[in-house]
Write a protein that holds these residues in place. Structure first.
Motif, PDB file in Angstrom:
ATOM      1  N   GLY A  73      40.372 -30.657  17.770  1.00 57.49           N
ATOM      2  CA  GLY A  73      40.152 -31.478  18.964  1.00 57.49           C
ATOM      3  C   GLY A  73      39.340 -30.746  20.013  1.00 57.49           C
ATOM      4  N   GLU A  74      39.328 -31.319  21.224  1.00 61.71           N
ATOM      5  CA  GLU A  74      38.454 -30.746  22.242  1.00 61.71           C
ATOM      6  C   GLU A  74      39.037 -30.837  23.643  1.00 61.71           C
ATOM      7  OE1 GLU A  74      34.704 -32.762  21.870  1.00 61.71           O
ATOM      8  OE2 GLU A  74      35.631 -34.723  21.876  1.00 61.71           O
ATOM      9  N   THR A  75      38.447 -30.076  24.542  1.00 61.81           N
ATOM     10  CA  THR A  75      38.789 -30.181  25.960  1.00 61.81           C
ATOM     11  C   THR A  75      37.709 -31.016  26.639  1.00 61.81           C
ATOM     12  OG1 THR A  75      37.506 -28.228  26.584  1.00 61.81           O
ATOM     13  CG2 THR A  75      39.801 -27.852  25.972  1.00 61.81           C
ATOM     14  N   SER A  76      38.053 -31.620  27.755  1.00 57.91           N
ATOM     15  CA  SER A  76      37.057 -32.335  28.552  1.00 57.91           C
ATOM     16  C   SER A  76      37.403 -32.092  30.014  1.00 57.91           C
ATOM     17  CB  SER A  76      37.104 -33.833  28.238  1.00 57.91           C
ATOM     18  OG  SER A  76      36.149 -34.522  29.026  1.00 57.91           O
ATOM     19  N   CYS A 127      34.418 -29.484  25.110  1.00 53.43           N
ATOM     20  CA  CYS A 127      34.304 -28.249  24.327  1.00 53.43           C
ATOM     21  C   CYS A 127      35.234 -28.325  23.116  1.00 53.43           C
ATOM     22  CB  CYS A 127      34.678 -27.057  25.216  1.00 53.43           C
ATOM     23  SG  CYS A 127      34.658 -25.478  24.342  1.00 53.43           S
ATOM     24  N   SER A 128      34.686 -28.113  21.930  1.00 52.96           N
ATOM     25  CA  SER A 128      35.472 -28.192  20.693  1.00 52.96           C
ATOM     26  C   SER A 128      36.190 -26.862  20.442  1.00 52.96           C
ATOM     27  CB  SER A 128      34.522 -28.517  19.533  1.00 52.96           C
ATOM     28  OG  SER A 128      34.979 -27.927  18.340  1.00 52.96           O
ATOM     29  N   HIS A 129      37.494 -26.947  20.210  1.00 52.45           N
ATOM     30  CA  HIS A 129      38.266 -25.722  19.927  1.00 52.45           C
ATOM     31  C   HIS A 129      37.733 -25.012  18.682  1.00 52.45           C
ATOM     32  CE1 HIS A 129      41.336 -26.158  23.001  1.00 52.45           C
ATOM     33  NE2 HIS A 129      41.486 -27.424  22.680  1.00 52.45           N
ATOM     34  N   GLN A 130      37.381 -25.784  17.651  1.00 56.33           N
ATOM     35  CA  GLN A 130      36.926 -25.171  16.403  1.00 56.33           C
ATOM     36  C   GLN A 130      35.585 -24.458  16.574  1.00 56.33           C
ATOM     37  OE1 GLN A 130      37.863 -24.181  13.273  1.00 56.33           O
ATOM     38  NE2 GLN A 130      39.791 -24.589  14.312  1.00 56.33           N
ATOM     39  N   GLU A 131      34.680 -25.087  17.323  1.00 57.29           N
ATOM     40  CA  GLU A 131      33.370 -24.453  17.567  1.00 57.29           C
ATOM     41  C   GLU A 131      33.556 -23.145  18.344  1.00 57.29           C
ATOM     42  OE1 GLU A 131      30.369 -25.380  16.398  1.00 57.29           O
ATOM     43  OE2 GLU A 131      31.544 -26.866  15.289  1.00 57.29           O
ATOM     44  N   ALA A 132      34.452 -23.189  19.341  1.00 58.02           N
ATOM     45  CA  ALA A 132      34.718 -21.978  20.132  1.00 58.02           C
ATOM     46  C   ALA A 132      35.283 -20.893  19.228  1.00 58.02           C
ATOM     47  CB  ALA A 132      35.710 -22.297  21.264  1.00 58.02           C
ATOM     48  N   TYR A 133      36.184 -21.292  18.345  1.00 55.94           N
ATOM     49  CA  TYR A 133      36.816 -20.324  17.440  1.00 55.94           C
ATOM     50  C   TYR A 133      35.792 -19.710  16.490  1.00 55.94           C
ATOM     51  CZ  TYR A 133      39.842 -18.306  13.931  1.00 55.94           C
ATOM     52  OH  TYR A 133      40.437 -17.435  13.064  1.00 55.94           O
ATOM     53  N   LYS A 134      34.906 -20.561  15.964  1.00 53.74           N
ATOM     54  CA  LYS A 134      33.894 -20.047  15.019  1.00 53.74           C
ATOM     55  C   LYS A 134      33.003 -19.001  15.697  1.00 53.74           C
ATOM     56  CE  LYS A 134      33.245 -24.206  12.538  1.00 53.74           C
ATOM     57  NZ  LYS A 134      32.345 -25.342  12.668  1.00 53.74           N
TER      58      LYS A 134
END
Ligand code: NDP
Length: 397
Positions: free
Chosen positions: A301-304, A326-333
């Protein structure tokens, strides 16, 4: 171009370290220091740049900080330790002639109370020393103030109503966890709510006021009125504001856990005696809760987060909504950390970039909305936090 010292090796510190390392043309010399040196070393290993230095420091101790500053000689310190350390780090900056940036305002350990007065009191000393201190340069506070400054500069003659809306629609698959330091987070949301209206502060019971707000790409989420520190500086710096509020989403499961934690006394911040040892229940709870830094891998999921603003332009009413998802997964990657650490660490890096480029360099103590927002907004788009705007849409507020 710039020599920077990051203090704090938590979730936010990890993101700051990744982002400064990515911008090697600006940040030429980097050190990460924290209470536990092995955590700094682990970050350097993850980044894979052995030129980044590490050190152990107790940021509650001014003399230790001054010794570290004098040996590494940074131009600026990025304080991403805890709000308790703001004043000791500012004090050490004055003693060693170093500039300063943080992401959260000072909070005394023994009182869940945060306000800018303690740090604003340093204004003259920083001015006299020719040093810049930039306060609250995360997302909220941080980007929320920059969005407001950008709206005031380009879209309004007069901002009248400001609502900062913060939604985390992510799922970390834990029964209960906080997204940043649990002690700081629980202290913040169990306080009374507070908002600004017609020149006065109105206090509410904790989480008393809530309503559904619709977030882009997410949908409606129950959003709770909280007090948040940037309201204090924004109503001062934009005196036309008639009402300023801050909203944050919480799920029912989270709120039920929080209620239990409070009812059984685990949110207490006073010392109790446990088998002859003094412990603070909330600090003990932090030790058994999931570490926010370990949430990233399974976070979906994401934050907004954004600002919904109503005001006047050329004699007519206008609304403006500016936000980032902001996507949690993209940030993690990218950094190994979830979206909440990411949305805080990226703006901290950009703030220091603004300082090193000479764009946000002004002796004194400043909140972010007091600087030119344009070059910062440009960098948000380049550094992983692109923003979007809606003009004259329905603000729901
Ligand atoms: P963490 O608890 O993950 O990290 C804090 C780090 O500071 C840890 O590495 C800790 O060391 C270190 N630290 C704590 N006390 C000391 C000390 N006395 N001396 C040296 N180092 C110390 O917190 P987060 O990374 O989640 O948050 C960091 C900051 O960011 C906080 O101030 C928080 O309020 C702020 N924040 C701001 C947001 C915004 O949008 N503006 C949003 C989220 C957070 P150790 O590992 O040894 O415990």
């Amino acid at each position: 171009m710039g020599k920077v010292l990051i203090i704090g090796a938590g979730g936010v510190g990890t993101v700051v370290a990744h982002k400064v390392a990515q911008n090697a043309d600006i940040f030429t010399d980097i050190m990460i220091a924290s209470r536990t040196k092995s955590k700094c070393d682990a970050i350097v290993k993850a980044i894979g740049n052995p030129n980044i230095k590490t050190a152990q420091v107790d940021a509650d101790n001014v003399d230790e900080l001054v010794a570290l500053f004098n040996s590494f000689k940074p131009e600026i310190v990025i304080n991403v330790a805890l709000p308790y350390q703001d004043l000791t780090i500012m004090e050490a900056c004055l003693k060693a002639g170093v500039n300063y940036l943080d992401t959260a305002n000072y909070e005394p350990k023994d009182e869940a109370h945060f306000e800018y007065s303690w740090q604003w009191a340093y204004k003259k000393r920083f001015e006299d020393a020719g040093l810049t201190a930039i306060l609250g340069c995360g997302f909220d506070p941080g980007v929320s103030g920059i969005y407001t400054a950008y709206a005031a500069k380009h879209y309004f003659d007069e901002i009248q109503y400001l609502d900062i809306v913060d939604c985390n629609a992510g799922n970390h698959h834990k029964a209960f966890a906080t997204n940043f330091n649990p002690e700081i987070n629980i202290r913040e949301i169990t306080q009374n709510g507070r908002y600004y209206q017609d020149g006065k502060w109105v206090t509410t019971a904790p989480l008393e006021i809530h309503k559904d707000l619709t977030y882009p790409n997410i949908g409606p989420r129950d959003s709770y009125l909280l007090y948040h520190e940037e309201l204090e500086s924004l109503v001062k710096n934009f005196p036309t504001i008639k009402r300023a509020r801050f909203w944050m989403t919480f799920g029912q499961e989270y709120l039920t856990h929080l209620r239990v934690i409070q009812n059984i006394g685990m949110a207490r911040i006073d010392e109790i005696d446990y088998n002859g040892t003094k412990i603070v229940p909330l600090q003990f709870l932090k030790a058994v809760l999931p570490n926010p830094q370990d949430l990233g891998e399974n976070y979906e999921g994401e934050t907004s987060i954004g600002c919904r603003i109503r005001g006047i332009k050329d004699g007519k009413e206008r609304t403006y909504y500016v936000y980032n998802n902001c996507s949690h997964q993209e940030a993690y990657k990218e950094t190994g950390m979830q979206g909440v650490s990411y949305t805080t660490g990226v703006p901290a890096m950009i703030g220091v970039m603004m300082f090193l480029k000479g764009l946000w360099k002004r002796p004194g103590v400043w909140n972010v909305e007091e600087f030119n927002p344009d070059p910062f907004m440009e960098q948000l788009n380049k550094q992983g936090l692109p923003w979007h705007e809606v003009i004259d849409g329905d603000l729901e507020l």
